[in-house]
Design a protein around this motif. Structure first.
Motif, PDB file in Angstrom:
ATOM      1  N   LEU A 172       0.844  -1.195   0.000  1.00  0.00           N
ATOM      2  CA  LEU A 172       0.000   0.000   0.000  1.00  0.00           C
ATOM      3  C   LEU A 172       0.878   1.243   0.000  1.00  0.00           C
ATOM      4  O   LEU A 172       1.804   1.361   0.815  1.00  0.00           O
ATOM      5  CB  LEU A 172      -0.903   0.001   1.238  1.00  0.00           C
ATOM      6  CG  LEU A 172      -1.639   1.317   1.547  1.00  0.00           C
ATOM      7  CD1 LEU A 172      -2.737   1.558   0.531  1.00  0.00           C
ATOM      8  CD2 LEU A 172      -2.204   1.303   2.965  1.00  0.00           C
ATOM      9  N   ILE A 173       0.595   2.156  -0.914  1.00  0.00           N
ATOM     10  CA  ILE A 173       1.252   3.467  -0.949  1.00  0.00           C
ATOM     11  C   ILE A 173       0.141   4.508  -0.972  1.00  0.00           C
ATOM     12  O   ILE A 173      -0.703   4.482  -1.877  1.00  0.00           O
ATOM     13  CB  ILE A 173       2.159   3.623  -2.179  1.00  0.00           C
ATOM     14  CG1 ILE A 173       3.269   2.568  -2.159  1.00  0.00           C
ATOM     15  CG2 ILE A 173       2.744   5.028  -2.241  1.00  0.00           C
ATOM     16  CD1 ILE A 173       4.119   2.545  -3.415  1.00  0.00           C
ATOM     17  N   THR A 174       0.128   5.410  -0.017  1.00  0.00           N
ATOM     18  CA  THR A 174      -0.990   6.349   0.081  1.00  0.00           C
ATOM     19  C   THR A 174      -0.570   7.659   0.743  1.00  0.00           C
ATOM     20  O   THR A 174       0.395   7.695   1.520  1.00  0.00           O
ATOM     21  CB  THR A 174      -2.153   5.708   0.861  1.00  0.00           C
ATOM     22  OG1 THR A 174      -3.287   6.564   0.825  1.00  0.00           O
ATOM     23  CG2 THR A 174      -1.774   5.432   2.308  1.00  0.00           C
ATOM     24  N   ARG A 175      -1.319   8.707   0.423  1.00  0.00           N
ATOM     25  CA  ARG A 175      -1.109  10.004   1.093  1.00  0.00           C
ATOM     26  C   ARG A 175      -2.389  10.809   1.003  1.00  0.00           C
ATOM     27  O   ARG A 175      -3.064  10.814  -0.036  1.00  0.00           O
ATOM     28  CB  ARG A 175       0.035  10.790   0.450  1.00  0.00           C
ATOM     29  CG  ARG A 175       0.291  12.157   1.126  1.00  0.00           C
ATOM     30  CD  ARG A 175       1.609  12.743   0.697  1.00  0.00           C
ATOM     31  NE  ARG A 175       1.562  13.367  -0.603  1.00  0.00           N
ATOM     32  CZ  ARG A 175       1.251  14.658  -0.818  1.00  0.00           C
ATOM     33  NH1 ARG A 175       0.925  15.443   0.186  1.00  0.00           N
ATOM     34  NH2 ARG A 175       1.248  15.137  -2.047  1.00  0.00           N
ATOM     35  N   THR A 176      -2.743  11.465   2.098  1.00  0.00           N
ATOM     36  CA  THR A 176      -3.905  12.350   2.116  1.00  0.00           C
ATOM     37  C   THR A 176      -3.458  13.789   1.906  1.00  0.00           C
ATOM     38  O   THR A 176      -2.267  14.109   1.991  1.00  0.00           O
ATOM     39  CB  THR A 176      -4.643  12.246   3.458  1.00  0.00           C
ATOM     40  OG1 THR A 176      -3.789  12.753   4.506  1.00  0.00           O
ATOM     41  CG2 THR A 176      -5.034  10.812   3.777  1.00  0.00           C
ATOM     42  N   ASN A 177      -4.400  14.652   1.664  1.00  0.00           N
ATOM     43  CA  ASN A 177      -4.105  16.064   1.457  1.00  0.00           C
ATOM     44  C   ASN A 177      -3.529  16.710   2.717  1.00  0.00           C
ATOM     45  O   ASN A 177      -2.774  17.683   2.652  1.00  0.00           O
ATOM     46  CB  ASN A 177      -5.386  16.793   1.035  1.00  0.00           C
ATOM     47  CG  ASN A 177      -5.128  18.218   0.612  1.00  0.00           C
ATOM     48  OD1 ASN A 177      -4.173  18.494  -0.117  1.00  0.00           O
ATOM     49  ND2 ASN A 177      -5.956  19.142   1.074  1.00  0.00           N
TER      50      ASN A 177
END
Length: 632
Positions: A111-116
């Motif tokens: 999983l690779i993720t980023r939120t604002n």
């Protein structure tokens, strides 16, 4: 009796995974639906080796906060339900909280993720039975999930998977349908490094259909836009020209969710009655919108089945929506060339309104729950109850039904071959040894052609009417069968210009799986990338349309009778090839074409019926004519 024990967590997870992850396409569907729920405007799907080696789904949605990254992979963990009431008005694609947990139980996941709200991204790598540390990573806002080595820890499941090409076809078909459900979102689909399709996400359903199914479908559509009490139905219906021999191109959405529902499909097909040949099924993409609380999507773990509060009312309105569309003004728009830019298509076709996030109709709960409709609606639907009862009387498990009866080789579609001006006939006909070829033929004169179907011939003291299609069909049939009597395989005839023909992903996969069988029938076919097949040889000369029909009909027989020996179905296939490769009724022939056809017919040595048993020619003697006119 043995002791009752609680299953180990790892085993329980694998069992649960079996309900959600049946094959690679299940993984793609779950991950793409998560991306849709995350508000993504762009989704990229890439697979390798049928999705078994790797599946990657990237989106530019809201992302997952670092604090929730590991929690997202726990069973029944979801952000889409808050309490029990939400379960009865589901407005998201997913809601069970089982997808990521199930996928993780039978594969390796990254999983690779980023939120604002976060400046740095989160990377989490998971393997069955082993959790690795969470790492920092630079990435864009959104989420990428990479699923590798599917079922590597469950070898028993691997034996139920099909060839990579077939698994790829399942994914291509499902992703294409999801793309049609959300034309406002851009989808990019890559298989083994090759881009299969890209939708531009401009909200125009026709543009999405253009990318998924090609120009022929996109230019042969009628817009559907229908509103009744508590229901909205919109999408497109295809004209008869793009009907097929199975239901592969029938797509129904309920509130944007793709569903399989045999009854709904039959309702639309019934609206087409008298417009299509027997054995043909229409093309359509339809979205049915009803209040969320009046449809239950929690019927099956795969979420492809739904239950309506009042299915009869939905079917009734769907039927009238289809009938009104088919009976109204023809809204077909031409698409001349494949556009290089999205804006070119928008100038040709009219966009279909995007699905609203929240239905804007007035509440009609009482109407649907009480199975009542307004007086005006009742007036137009009194005759529909019988139709609905007929549909629902059949089995509810017939979603994969692909047609009734055996192959109909006597389809009467009038199709003028876009081939040469001269009739395509066989240069040399191998005559069966038990037929005596006439040594001499009495002089004859071609008087003309009646109804562009029957040749009128004067010969000695007889007048003959020759059915041009029946004659050419018998010629083609004898040509093919004479080869089959002397050889194991049919010898193909090389096309001067190889033809490139587009098929659906599933059709193409089945064709490639049977490539050697087609070669034995005289069809030399090769993969030409994307959804295309290139045809280099055919058993007898034929038009492009006939080639495609013959390949699809042969494929239908091969799939339907896959357990039979090829020799048991080969004659049926060749029968169909002879029929569809022949000059059709309704085509005007030149004197040269008519003469060539009659010469070929002479070589048959007196056979006077087509392979179906219909007469090729009828005879009227001169004396019979004289009696008719009172001369005898």
């Amino acid at each position: 009796m043995t002791d009752i024990k609680i299953l180990p967590t790892s085993l329980a997870n694998k069992i649960a995974a079996g309900e959600v992850v049946e094959r690679p396409v299940s993984v793609v569907k779950e991950l793409v639906e998560n991306a849709l729920d995350a508000g993504a405007a762009k989704i990229i799907v890439e697979i390798k080796k049928g999705g078994i080696e790797q599946i990657s789904v990237s989106d530019n949605g809201s992302g997952i906060p670092r604090a929730n990254a590991l929690t997202a992979f726990l069973r029944h963990a979801t952000s889409k339900l808050a309490d029990e009431d939400d379960l009865y008005k589901i407005a998201t694609m997913g809601f069970r909280g089982e997808a990521l947990s199930s996928i993780c139980a039978v594969s390796e996941v990254t999983l690779i993720t980023r939120t604002n709200a976060e400046e740095i991204g989160t990377q989490l790598s998971l393997k069955p039975g082993n959790t690795e540390e969470i790492d920092d990573i630079g990435c864009n806002i959104g989420t990428t999930l990479v699923v590798s080595n599917l079922f590597n820890n469950v070898p028993a499941r691997m034996k139920f998977l099909k060839r990579n090409a077939t698994e790829t076809a399942y994914i291509t078909d499902t992703l294409g349908k999801i793309a049609l459900s959300a034309p406002q979102i851009s989808f990019k689909y890559i298989v083994d490094g090759e881009t299969i399709f890209v939708t531009n996400g401009d909200g125009d359903l026709r543009n999405a259909i253009f990318e998924i199914y090609g120009k022929d479908c996109a230019k042969s559509l009628m817009d559907m836009d229908y509103t009744a009490q508590g229901i909205k139905i919109h999408g497109v219906l295809g004209t008869a020209e793009i009907s097929r021999g199975n239901r592969a191109r029938q797509t129904i959405f309920v509130n944007g969710r793709y569903v399989r529902n045999y009854v709904l499909s039959k309702v639309v097909e019934d609206a087409y009655k008298t417009m299509l040949q027997t054995g043909k099924f229409p093309f359509f993409v339809i979205n049915i919108e009803v209040p969320y609380e009046l449809v239950d999507v929690n019927v099956h773990p795969a979420k492809t089945e739904v239950k309506f509060a009042d299915e009869k009312y939905v079917c009734r309105e769907l039927y009238h929506a289809a009938r009104r569309t088919l009976g109204g003004e023809n809204t077909i728009r031409a698409v001349v060339d494949r556009p290089q830019k999205a804006e070119n298509v928008s100038q040709i076709v009219n966009p279909i309104p995007q699905k609203p996030k929240t239905p804007d109709w007035a509440p009609v709960h009482d109407i649907l729950k009480s199975n009542k409709v307004s007086d005006s609606a009742a007036a137009k639907t009194d005759d529909y109850d019988t139709k609905y009862d007929k549909f629902t009387a059949g089995s509810r498990t017939e979603e994969n039904h692909v047609g009734d009866g055996v192959l109909d080789v006597l389809q009467n579609t009038i199709s003028v071959p876009q081939e040469p001006e001269n009739l395509v006939v066989n240069e040399a006909l191998d005559v069966p040894q038990n037929i005596d070829t006439p040594q001499t033929v009495a002089p004859r004169r071609i008087v003309g052609q009646a109804f562009e179907t029957y040749l009128i011939i004067e010969q000695e003291n007889q007048l003959y009417l020759v059915d041009q299609h029946a004659a050419h069909e018998r010629i083609n049939y004898e040509k093919i069968m004479s080869q089959l009597r002397s050889k194991e395989n049919i010898e193909g005839q090389i096309l001067l210009t190889p033809e490139i023909i587009s098929f659906t992903a599933t059709e193409k996969a089945e064709i490639l799986e049977n490539i050697e069988v087609f070669a034995s029938l005289g069809f030399v076919l090769e993969d030409f990338g994307a959804s295309d097949i290139i045809v280099r040889e055919t058993p007898v000369p034929q038009s492009v349309d006939a080639i495609k029909e013959n390949v699809l009909d042969a494929l239908k027989l091969l799939v339907r009778h896959r357990n039979l020996d090829l020799t048991d179905i080969r004659e049926k296939i060749l029968h169909s090839v002879a029929c569809k490769s022949s000059v059709r009724a309704g085509r005007k022939l030149s004197d040269q074409e008519a003469a060539e056809l009659l010469t070929q017919l002479d070589n048959l040595g007196g056979i006077n019926t087509c392979p179906h048993g219909r007469p090729i020619k009828v005879e009227i003697t001169r004396r019979e004519l004289e009696k008719m006119f009172g001369r005898a």
